[in-house]
Structure formats: C-alpha cells, structure tokens
Design a protein around this motif. Structure first.
Motif, PDB file in Angstrom:
ATOM      1  N   ASP A 101       0.734  -1.146   0.069  1.00 28.17           N
ATOM      2  CA  ASP A 101       0.108   0.066  -0.019  1.00 28.17           C
ATOM      3  C   ASP A 101       0.898   1.373  -0.128  1.00 28.17           C
ATOM      4  O   ASP A 101       1.827   1.428   0.818  1.00 28.17           O
ATOM      5  N   ALA A 103       0.025   4.446   0.694  1.00 27.89           N
ATOM      6  CA  ALA A 103       0.037   5.411   1.851  1.00 27.89           C
ATOM      7  C   ALA A 103       0.727   4.946   3.132  1.00 27.89           C
ATOM      8  O   ALA A 103       1.542   5.615   3.764  1.00 27.89           O
ATOM      9  N   LEU A 104       0.522   3.607   3.158  1.00 25.44           N
ATOM     10  CA  LEU A 104       1.579   2.983   4.377  1.00 25.44           C
ATOM     11  C   LEU A 104       2.794   3.200   4.043  1.00 25.44           C
ATOM     12  O   LEU A 104       3.770   3.502   4.853  1.00 25.44           O
ATOM     13  N   ILE A 107       4.247   6.643   4.879  1.00 24.07           N
ATOM     14  CA  ILE A 107       4.276   6.808   6.190  1.00 24.07           C
ATOM     15  C   ILE A 107       5.600   6.130   6.720  1.00 24.07           C
ATOM     16  O   ILE A 107       6.375   6.594   7.430  1.00 24.07           O
ATOM     17  N   ARG A 110       8.647   8.101   5.963  1.00 28.04           N
ATOM     18  CA  ARG A 110       8.961   9.198   7.018  1.00 28.04           C
ATOM     19  C   ARG A 110       9.490   8.747   8.246  1.00 28.04           C
ATOM     20  O   ARG A 110      10.428   9.171   8.752  1.00 28.04           O
ATOM     21  N   SER A 111       8.907   7.519   8.617  1.00 32.75           N
ATOM     22  CA  SER A 111       9.340   7.033  10.003  1.00 32.75           C
ATOM     23  C   SER A 111      10.885   6.629   9.854  1.00 32.75           C
ATOM     24  O   SER A 111      11.605   6.900  10.657  1.00 32.75           O
ATOM     25  N   ASP A 141       7.171  15.726   2.488  1.00 28.93           N
ATOM     26  CA  ASP A 141       6.850  16.051   4.194  1.00 28.93           C
ATOM     27  C   ASP A 141       7.919  15.619   4.685  1.00 28.93           C
ATOM     28  O   ASP A 141       7.902  15.348   5.894  1.00 28.93           O
TER      29      ASP A 141
ATOM     30  N   VAL B  10      -2.636   1.878  12.606  1.00 30.52           N
ATOM     31  CA  VAL B  10      -2.079   2.764  11.547  1.00 30.52           C
ATOM     32  C   VAL B  10      -2.971   3.457  10.714  1.00 30.52           C
ATOM     33  O   VAL B  10      -2.910   4.589  10.480  1.00 30.52           O
ATOM     34  N   MET B  14      -3.536   7.452  10.363  1.00 30.07           N
ATOM     35  CA  MET B  14      -3.650   8.017   8.890  1.00 30.07           C
ATOM     36  C   MET B  14      -5.042   8.996   8.893  1.00 30.07           C
ATOM     37  O   MET B  14      -4.964   9.924   8.276  1.00 30.07           O
ATOM     38  N   LYS B  21      -5.066  17.849   9.511  1.00 29.58           N
ATOM     39  CA  LYS B  21      -4.340  18.584   8.482  1.00 29.58           C
ATOM     40  C   LYS B  21      -5.398  19.601   7.923  1.00 29.58           C
ATOM     41  O   LYS B  21      -5.318  20.520   7.562  1.00 29.58           O
ATOM     42  N   LEU B  29       3.943  13.125  11.468  1.00 32.48           N
ATOM     43  CA  LEU B  29       3.988  11.727  11.644  1.00 32.48           C
ATOM     44  C   LEU B  29       5.275  11.310  12.242  1.00 32.48           C
ATOM     45  O   LEU B  29       6.152  11.669  11.651  1.00 32.48           O
ATOM     46  N   ILE B  30       5.543  10.501  13.364  1.00 28.37           N
ATOM     47  CA  ILE B  30       6.698  10.127  13.886  1.00 28.37           C
ATOM     48  C   ILE B  30       6.739   8.644  14.265  1.00 28.37           C
ATOM     49  O   ILE B  30       5.641   8.038  14.555  1.00 28.37           O
ATOM     50  N   PRO B  31       7.826   7.863  14.057  1.00 23.58           N
ATOM     51  CA  PRO B  31       7.908   6.447  14.643  1.00 23.58           C
ATOM     52  C   PRO B  31       7.736   6.575  16.290  1.00 23.58           C
ATOM     53  O   PRO B  31       8.162   7.549  16.848  1.00 23.58           O
ATOM     54  N   VAL B  42       3.502   3.864  14.314  1.00 26.77           N
ATOM     55  CA  VAL B  42       3.709   5.694  14.099  1.00 26.77           C
ATOM     56  C   VAL B  42       2.737   6.193  14.984  1.00 26.77           C
ATOM     57  O   VAL B  42       1.643   5.577  15.421  1.00 26.77           O
TER      58      VAL B  42
END
Lengths: 196, 81
Positions: A101, A103-104, A107, A110-111, A141, B10, B14, B21, B29-31, B42
């Motif tokens: 996915d 969107a996942l 994320i 970013r992590s 982002d 998760v 989202m 937003k 978003l952070i771990p 997250v």
C-alpha cells in the motif's frame, strides 16, 4: 591550454569527459565548456572531489570552468578514504518504503528517515532515484528531516534525470542534483549499501 | 513542547492525520519513540498548546487516541492520559 567542449552533451557525458581530461593531469589546467547549470554543478563537484581548484566564468549562455589540478589523484583518494571511515550509502529508489500500500509506504518512509536522525550511526550518503526524488523536492513531508540530515553531514544526491522526468528540476529543496556517474561510483565505492 | 498521540492502528493514525491537516494543524507523523513502546508503530506529534484541540477534532470524527504523552525539554516523555 586544453579546452574541452561539452556543450550539447547529455548527462553524464560532461562528467565522463572531465574524468578523462583529468586522468594523468598533474598540476596542469584544463578548460571545460558546458551549456547548462546542471552540467556545471556536476562537473564542478566531480573536479573538486578529484582535488581540483575550480573557477567558473559565465560567457553568454555557456560556463567556462577552469580546472586546476592541485593534488595527484592518489593522494586525494587516500584522504577521502580516511575521512569517510564507515562509508554507508542509503539507496532509496522510491518515495515509498517497501512494496504494498502506497499510503503505508509513505508513512514508513517518513518513519525511516526520522529514525535515521535519531541513530548515532549516520550514512555518508543518501541516494534518491526514480520517485525517490519526490522526497527531496518541494511539497515533500520529509524535507525538514532531510535538511537536518544534510546539516549533520549526510550528502543527499538526487538523480537529475529523475528530477527532470517528474518535472521537479526547479523544485529540489535539499541536497544536490546528481548524475548516474556519481551515483554508480558512490554505490560501488560504498562499504555497505542499505536499501530499506 | 510537543505531545505524542498514540492510536490503536496505523489506519487510525492516517485518518487522524488527515482530519488534523484539514483543520490546518501543524502535525507530524513520527515513529513511536523507543521510550514509549517497543512495538513498531507510528504516532502523531502536535504542538503541546494545541493538543487539547487536536483531541477534540479527532473525537468529533469518531477516532480516539489511546494514549497521549508530553515530550519535555529534556526529551523525556510524560504520560498525560
């Protein structure tokens, strides 16, 4: 003085021509002529990495780069290896982390990048290829994260062809535009390549 | 100072990020920090001064934050709820 005309040559030819010109050149000069900003940057960076002093002069639409070799290639290589220590390259060939996915994947990317910030061991380079170049461009982002990584000494290289393809050439916000020559060399010279 | 909001899944993170937003909040978003949980996950980080408002916005959409931590100046985390 030797003049090499790289006008009209597509990336990475100007860098390859620079490399050839510098080989065997010790404490001599060579003038390289390029006709675009990306080539100017790439040639300049490459020449500097080879221990050259570079002075650039803009003449009409062209750039004349005077490359002066100040150190022999061997010396410079030794210096570079010493400085790098653990040369780890992180290779991101997509804006998403992992397959599945999107969107996942976004994320997770970013992590991942945020976590790199927290870890003590930092990679020496981050290479962004294909849709990976969205990460370093306007609207991403993770720009702040990449900027901080860059401040901490991580070199961020975005593939110029890819930026061009996605129409992002003017929108790069962090790191430098790179080319396949530099990227392939960085991958081959790395002690470890991390592809998360 | 910032607040870290933890969610059940998760998917909820989202959705919550989208809601916040849309409301124009500066969210990130952070771990999930190692000090809070060893699970892979997250979380959402918001400026502490707007955390109450963020919780309201999230609640309005039927989402609920499971835990909320405040990140202090020294980088330590304090559980708020």
């Amino acid at each position: 003085m030797k003049e090499i005309d790289c006008r009209g040559k597509a990336c990475p030819h100007p860098v390859l021509m620079t490399k050839q010109a510098l080989e065997g050149l010790i404490e001599e000069e060579v003038i390289l002529i390029v006709d675009n900003e990306a080539a100017r940057e790439n040639v300049e960076r490459f020449a500097k990495s080879q221990g050259c002093a570079v002075t650039t002069e803009k003449r009409g639409p062209d750039f004349h780069l005077r490359l002066q070799k100040v150190k022999s290639g061997e010396d410079h290589k030794a210096v570079r290896e010493k400085r790098d220590g653990a040369n780890v390259v992180v290779y991101l060939n997509s804006r998403f982390l992992g397959i599945g996915d999107e969107a996942l994947g976004s994320i997770l990317m970013r992590s991942f990048l945020k976590t790199l910030l927290e870890l003590e061991t930092k990679p020496s380079r981050l290479i962004l290829i294909n849709s990976g170049v969205w990460l370093s461009s306007e609207g991403s982002d993770v720009l702040e994260t990449l900027k901080t990584l860059s401040e901490k000494g991580v070199e961020i290289l975005s593939c110029g062809t890819c930026l061009d393809f996605y129409g992002l050439k003017e929108k790069l916000k962090v790191g430098v535009v790179s080319n396949m020559f530099t990227i392939a060399q960085a991958l081959l010279e790395a002690e470890r390549v991390v592809r998360p | 100072m910032t607040c870290i909001l933890l969610f059940q899944s998760v998917h909820q993170v989202m959705k919550a990020e989208k809601v916040l937003k849309e409301r124009g909040m500066a969210v990130d978003l952070i771990p999930v920090p190692r000090e809070i949980s060893s699970d892979c996950g997250v979380a959402i980080e918001v400026p502490a001064e707007v955390s109450e408002k963020a919780l309201c916005f999230i609640g309005e959409r039927g989402l609920s934050c499971v835990e909320c931590y405040q990140r202090g100046d020294g980088g330590r985390f304090e559980k708020k709820q």
